[in-house]
Design a protein around this motif. Structure first.
Motif, short mmCIF file in Angstrom:
data_model
loop_
_atom_site.label_atom_id
_atom_site.label_comp_id
_atom_site.label_asym_id
_atom_site.label_seq_id
_atom_site.Cartn_x
_atom_site.Cartn_y
_atom_site.Cartn_z
N THR A 52 -12.48 45.48 -34.30
CA THR A 52 -13.64 45.54 -33.42
C THR A 52 -13.92 46.99 -33.05
OG1 THR A 52 -12.37 45.37 -31.37
CG2 THR A 52 -13.06 43.29 -32.43
N ARG A 82 -20.90 45.68 -40.52
CA ARG A 82 -20.53 45.02 -39.27
C ARG A 82 -20.98 43.57 -39.36
NH1 ARG A 82 -21.99 49.22 -34.44
NH2 ARG A 82 -23.77 49.84 -35.70
N THR A 83 -20.07 42.67 -39.06
CA THR A 83 -20.40 41.25 -39.09
C THR A 83 -20.05 40.63 -37.74
OG1 THR A 83 -18.23 40.75 -40.03
CG2 THR A 83 -20.05 40.99 -41.58
N GLN A 84 -20.79 39.60 -37.39
CA GLN A 84 -20.56 38.94 -36.11
C GLN A 84 -20.10 37.51 -36.36
OE1 GLN A 84 -23.08 40.08 -33.12
NE2 GLN A 84 -22.19 38.73 -31.59
N THR A 88 -17.55 37.87 -31.49
CA THR A 88 -16.77 39.01 -31.98
C THR A 88 -17.47 39.69 -33.15
OG1 THR A 88 -14.75 37.86 -31.34
CG2 THR A 88 -14.50 39.73 -32.81
N LYS A 89 -17.72 40.99 -32.99
CA LYS A 89 -18.33 41.80 -34.04
C LYS A 89 -17.21 42.62 -34.68
CE LYS A 89 -22.78 43.83 -34.32
NZ LYS A 89 -23.83 44.60 -33.68
#
Length: 147
Positions: A52, A82-84, A88-89
């Motif tokens: 994160t 960046r993935t969510q 939580t990213k």
């Protein structure tokens, strides 16, 4: 300057070396389109991914605002993704980020090592590493004196 101790003179010398080394590294890493801060950021992501933004901020020396701007730029340039997942990213290196590190890491390590390999013998390098490690570990426990 007459009242300087060996400790304060050593600290000043370390600070001057660190500043000069960072300036030279920024110039050196510009051939890869990176700054030293971006290189460190990408390296930490590579080692600890996925992570994160908060976890990354703990590993590098950048403010929370600074890391947000840096990550936005690295994402815009295609070095990170960046993935969510719900709240939580997470951050990962992209293929382009992996590729730039594959080229930059060996050259940057050789460049940084040259600061020590040229003026110091192997034994001197080991001793310097041991001493700096000892001082750095002590500094992690250091408390500010009372006001």
């Amino acid at each position: 300057m007459k009242n300087n101790t060996i400790g304060s003179l050593t600290w000043l010398r370390i600070m001057r070396f660190a500043n000069q080394s960072n300036q030279l590294s920024n110039d050196f890493l510009s051939r890869f389109g990176l700054t030293t801060a971006q290189f460190d950021c990408l390296l930490q992501i590579q080692v600890y991914q996925p992570l994160t933004q908060t976890e990354l901020a703990e590993k590098i020396i950048v403010t929370q605002g600074g890391i947000s701007r840096m990550l936005a730029r690295l994402e815009r340039e295609g070095y990170i993704e960046r993935t969510q997942d719900w709240k939580t990213k997470t951050i990962r290196l992209s293929d382009k980020g992996e590729a730039v590190l594959q080229r930059a890491i060996p050259e940057q390590l050789a460049f940084q090592s040259s600061f020590f390999e040229c003026p110091l013998s192997g034994d001197e390098q080991k001793l310097l590493y041991q001493l700096i490690t000892k001082v750095q570990k002590h500094s992690m426990k250091k408390k500010l004196p009372p006001v």
